[in-house]
Design an enzyme around this catalytic site. Structure first.
Site, mmCIF file in Angstrom:
data_model
loop_
_atom_site.group_PDB
_atom_site.id
_atom_site.type_symbol
_atom_site.label_atom_id
_atom_site.label_comp_id
_atom_site.label_asym_id
_atom_site.label_seq_id
_atom_site.Cartn_x
_atom_site.Cartn_y
_atom_site.Cartn_z
ATOM 1 N N ARG A 1 -5.881 -8.578 -10.724
ATOM 2 C CA ARG A 1 -6.461 -9.864 -11.137
ATOM 3 C C ARG A 1 -7.857 -9.604 -11.704
ATOM 4 O O ARG A 1 -8.364 -8.484 -11.619
ATOM 5 C CB ARG A 1 -6.608 -10.762 -9.909
ATOM 6 C CG ARG A 1 -7.484 -10.086 -8.850
ATOM 7 C CD ARG A 1 -7.928 -10.986 -7.726
ATOM 8 N NE ARG A 1 -8.960 -10.339 -6.950
ATOM 9 C CZ ARG A 1 -8.758 -9.526 -5.920
ATOM 10 N NH1 ARG A 1 -7.538 -9.231 -5.535
ATOM 11 N NH2 ARG A 1 -9.777 -8.987 -5.284
ATOM 12 N N HIS B 1 -15.970 -6.661 5.043
ATOM 13 C CA HIS B 1 -15.107 -6.610 3.863
ATOM 14 C C HIS B 1 -15.353 -7.750 2.889
ATOM 15 O O HIS B 1 -14.555 -8.027 2.019
ATOM 16 C CB HIS B 1 -13.636 -6.530 4.262
ATOM 17 C CG HIS B 1 -13.380 -5.360 5.171
ATOM 18 N ND1 HIS B 1 -13.619 -4.077 4.779
ATOM 19 C CD2 HIS B 1 -12.983 -5.296 6.463
ATOM 20 C CE1 HIS B 1 -13.358 -3.265 5.782
ATOM 21 N NE2 HIS B 1 -12.980 -3.968 6.825
ATOM 22 N N LYS C 1 0.812 -1.224 0.000
ATOM 23 C CA LYS C 1 0.000 0.000 0.000
ATOM 24 C C LYS C 1 0.841 1.268 0.000
ATOM 25 O O LYS C 1 0.466 2.256 -0.631
ATOM 26 C CB LYS C 1 -0.902 0.027 1.232
ATOM 27 C CG LYS C 1 -2.127 -0.833 1.122
ATOM 28 C CD LYS C 1 -2.987 -0.569 2.365
ATOM 29 C CE LYS C 1 -4.185 -1.471 2.425
ATOM 30 N NZ LYS C 1 -4.904 -1.583 1.178
HETATM 31 C C1 MV4 Z 1 -10.884 3.332 4.018
HETATM 32 C C2 MV4 Z 1 -12.139 3.723 4.526
HETATM 33 C C3 MV4 Z 1 -12.269 5.027 4.944
HETATM 34 N N1 MV4 Z 1 -11.216 5.862 4.874
HETATM 35 N N2 MV4 Z 1 -9.873 4.190 3.965
HETATM 36 C C4 MV4 Z 1 -11.927 -1.265 3.412
HETATM 37 C C5 MV4 Z 1 -11.427 -2.219 2.386
HETATM 38 C C6 MV4 Z 1 -10.158 -1.645 1.908
HETATM 39 N N3 MV4 Z 1 -10.031 -1.843 0.480
HETATM 40 C C7 MV4 Z 1 -10.210 -0.216 2.299
HETATM 41 N N4 MV4 Z 1 -11.355 -0.035 3.131
HETATM 42 C C8 MV4 Z 1 -11.665 1.179 3.620
HETATM 43 N N5 MV4 Z 1 -10.671 2.098 3.580
HETATM 44 C C9 MV4 Z 1 -10.045 5.412 4.405
HETATM 45 N N6 MV4 Z 1 -9.016 6.267 4.364
HETATM 46 C C10 MV4 Z 1 -13.170 2.817 4.583
HETATM 47 C C11 MV4 Z 1 -12.935 1.527 4.140
HETATM 48 C C12 MV4 Z 1 -14.041 0.650 4.303
HETATM 49 C C13 MV4 Z 1 -14.702 0.093 3.237
HETATM 50 C C14 MV4 Z 1 -14.306 0.343 1.939
HETATM 51 C C15 MV4 Z 1 -14.956 -0.220 0.901
HETATM 52 C C16 MV4 Z 1 -16.050 -1.046 1.140
HETATM 53 C C17 MV4 Z 1 -16.448 -1.307 2.414
HETATM 54 C C18 MV4 Z 1 -15.787 -0.754 3.472
HETATM 55 C C19 MV4 Z 1 -16.222 -1.036 4.755
HETATM 56 C C20 MV4 Z 1 -15.558 -0.489 5.799
HETATM 57 C C21 MV4 Z 1 -14.463 0.350 5.571
#
Ligand code: MV4
Length: 662
Positions: free
Chosen positions: A294, A237, A118
């Site tokens: 992917r 997730h 990341k």
């Molecule tokens: C975040 C976020 C809020 N702010 N980053 C969750 C999966 C991963 N790909 C990144 N995720 C998140 N990152 C910041 N800076 C909220 C999430 C997140 C989320 C993102 C996509 C779909 C569902 C989610 C559920 C909880 C948190």
């Protein structure tokens, strides 16, 4: 151009099946690999050849690079499709393929490497001008530095493991006072889970939507985007519902996100199918999250709205062909929704569920696609992901796709493992989903930690009683060879009143089925009376008019007296207790053995004078298309046998008399 003739799929389940189908359609030979638990799985049944790569646990099979490469050499495979999960984003695997001269159907190793970290990915994206969430992604990982950076960013912040992904190793911190402990814990968790304690810190975006862009690049460097997918509806997730397009998308925003995604791909010299994930906040700002290198689970919604087969594109790109379409050619039509059918129990916190699939009926029709990795008779084992199938619907508008999905789910029956069909039907009907307003908070806001299914209604119980009666009649019918069968059936058994007692949750419910005419019943459930008419019978489904309203049920009978039933909103497993042997005799005062239901006596296993022991099989009755064993209710001896093996017998008819010991 590189000739590719034989494709090995290093995966299992629905994605293996899906890849095999396109490869075959393109004239390639296909090779499947399998663990010992998957010896007869659907991907094995569909591939041209298959090779066992080890025992059931993934670490011993689907993650065994060497075994898979060995299988490729032995079968002459010249390319490998990794699917998703497993080895799909594993650099060592991609390089090992390259070293052996086998085409890895995925991006170059270096792209996997950058996007797998990341911190590196974010630094590369910032440099490429892709919008990122404000944050810290530096090398200095001292706790003090991280705390200071977090305060600079401003709380709340997300603390993420650099080597994590898909929400693993991520925590939300609201208070400055919690920062030090949170960072400390995140570091040690990250070290344990990913072998690296490196963290990044980001401003937390609250209640975001998850919007991802499908990108594609060929080896000549042409790179396009194929619209977006909204995957906001997730649980821990795990994506549950995905759709294309995103309900709040505008052409301007799509172009901006699409161009950013293409920049992201170009910055790492991407090749093949990739997905750039963004958070979209309530103000319409978007931020790069990560890039998945992917083909993704949810790629079918993009296929539905673009009309392209993305696996075909992957194979063409792997061969060295140019992309089949240029950006200007790519248009989006209509709306597609995908739901993931998981073998899990929504009523108990969505815990995975396993076991034999007793019935899986797939919905069919225009605009309905099912990508499944299992069929009736297959097993869901605890070794792999709980997703058993994806349902995808397409319509001119979002509402068309939503209504079609609801009816597709209602046309689906999955009996055996607990599953989320009824939950998905409920999701389709939630206001927030209907309006297209659902964000990543949707499931937590609407359901909390579990989904409580509706209660079994008295109409459902009445239908169950009638369906069991119809099935018993069918058994009887198929066994009476000659003359006027309808009449014979009707006279010999059709008019017999039938009592059933279903255990519904904790309570026993008495169901009294009174046949009126062929296919017509008066059924009382406790004090409720219902009038039922059977209007349509298929192999695993019946339509009944219940008090004048048409209801369709999928059913699957199972010995000894269990009926799996699915209405348009509820899947049920009903156990009829009334006539399961020992109880029936006890009520009759001991040794009187009577037929628990109409059927054919297949065998009588004892003769007058024989000693019997409690639990011993004394006769077998076939009814409702199943065999029911009658067992001795206690120790004793056979006094007399009244019934004759091979003959039809009515419910309550005397079979034999036993003398039971005290
Ligand atoms: C975040 C976020 C809020 N702010 N980053 C969750 C999966 C991963 N790909 C990144 N995720 C998140 N990152 C910041 N800076 C909220 C999430 C997140 C989320 C993102 C996509 C779909 C569902 C989610 C559920 C909880 C948190």
């Amino acid at each position: 151009m590189k000739a590719l003739t034989t494709l090995l799929v290093a995966n299992r389940g629905e994605i293996a099946v899906r890849v095999i189908r396109t490869a075959k359609a393109m004239g390639l030979k296909t090779v499947a690999v399998y663990s010992e638990a998957d010896a007869n799985a659907q991907h094995i049944r569909e591939a041209d050849q298959s090779v066992c790569i080890g025992p059931a646990p993934v670490a011993d099979s689907y993650l065994q690079l060497d075994a898979i490469l060995d299988a490729a050499e032995r079968t002459g495979a010249d390319c490998i499709h990794p699917g998703y999960g497993f080895l799909s984003e594993n650099q060592a695997f991609a390089s090992a393929c390259e070293a052996k001269g086998i085409e890895f159907i995925g991006p170059p190793n270096a792209a996997i490497e950058v996007m797998g970290d990341k911190a590196r990915a974010k630094r590369a994206m910032i440099e490429a001008g892709v919008p990122c969430v404000p944050g810290y992604q530096g090398d200095d990982q001292k706790v003090n530095t991280l705390v200071a950076e977090a305060e600079k960013i401003g709380l709340p912040v997300m603390v993420k493991a650099a080597a994590g992904g898909g929400g693993r190793g991520m925590r939300l911190v609201h208070e400055v006072s919690e920062l030090e402990t949170a960072i400390d814990m995140a570091q040690s968790e990250a070290k344990n889970a990913f072998g690296s304690s490196e963290l990044i810190i980001e401003k937390a975006v609250m209640r975001p939507r998850h919007v991802e862009i499908q990108v594609f690049a060929d080896k000549a460097g042409n790179t396009v985007y194929l619209g977006e997918r909204d995957c906001s509806i997730q649980r821990r997730h795990q994506k549950v519902v995905e759709e294309a397009p995103c309900p709040v998308m505008t052409p301007e925003l799509r172009e901006a996100m699409g161009k950013s995604a293409v920049e992201a791909a170009k910055a790492v010299n991407y090749v093949g199918a990739g997905t750039v994930e963004f958070l979209l906040d309530e103000a319409g700002e978007f931020y790069f999250l990560e890039m998945n290198t992917r083909l993704q689970v949810e790629h079918p919604v993009t296929e539905m709205v673009t009309g392209y087969d993305l696996v075909e594109w992957q194979i063409r790109v792997a061969r060295g062909e140019d992309l089949p379409a240029e950006q200007e050619d790519i248009e989006l039509f209509g709306h597609a929704i995908e739901v993931r059918l998981y073998a899990e129990d929504p009523a108990s916190g969505f815990l995975p569920s396993t076991g034999a699939i007793k019935l899986f009926t797939q919905p069919k029709g225009a605009g309905i696609r099912v990508d499944a990795g299992v069929e009736t008779g297959d097993e869901v084992t605890p070794f792999y992901d709980a997703m058993v199938a994806k349902l995808i619907t397409f319509g001119d508008t979002r509402e068309d796709a939503r209504l079609k999905m609801k009816s597709a789910l209602q046309g689906t029956a999955l009996f055996g493992p607990e599953n989320n069909r009824d939950f998905l039907i409920d999701v389709m009907d939630r206001d927030e989903f209907i309006s297209g307003a659902a964000t990543t908070a949707f499931i937590a806001d609407n359901y909390g930690d579990a989904f409580t299914p509706a209660e079994v209604s008295s109409a459902d119980l009445a239908s169950a009683g009638a369906i069991q009666h119809v099935l018993a009649m069918e058994t009887h019918h198929s066994q009476s060879a000659s003359v006027n069968e309808e009449l014979l059936d009707w006279v010999s058994m059709g008019r017999v009143t039938d009592t059933k007692s279903y255990d519904v949750v904790e309570d026993a419910c008495e169901v009294l089925v009174v046949p009126l005419n062929a296919g017509e019943y008066e059924v009382s459930v406790g004090a409720d009376g219902h009038h039922l008419v059977v209007t349509d019978i298929d192999d695993n489904a019946m339509t009944l008019e219940v008090d004048g309203l048409s209801k369709r049920y999928h059913y699957h009978p199972e010995a000894p007296a269990t009926l799996y039933l699915a209405s348009d909103s509820l899947s049920m497993m009903l156990a009829d207790n009334t006539r399961i042997p020992p109880e029936a005799e006890e009520a009759a005062g001991g040794g009187t053995i009577t037929a628990p239901m109409h059927g054919q006596l297949l065998s009588i296993d004892v003769a007058a004078g024989d000693a019997v022991t409690k639990g011993q099989r004394i006769a077998v009755l076939e009814a409702m298309k199943m065999q029911h064993e009658l067992i001795a209710p206690g120790d004793g001896a056979v006094v007399d046998v009244m019934a004759v093996a091979g003959k039809q017998i009515g419910a309550g008819d005397l079979i034999m008399m036993l003398e039971l010991e005290e």
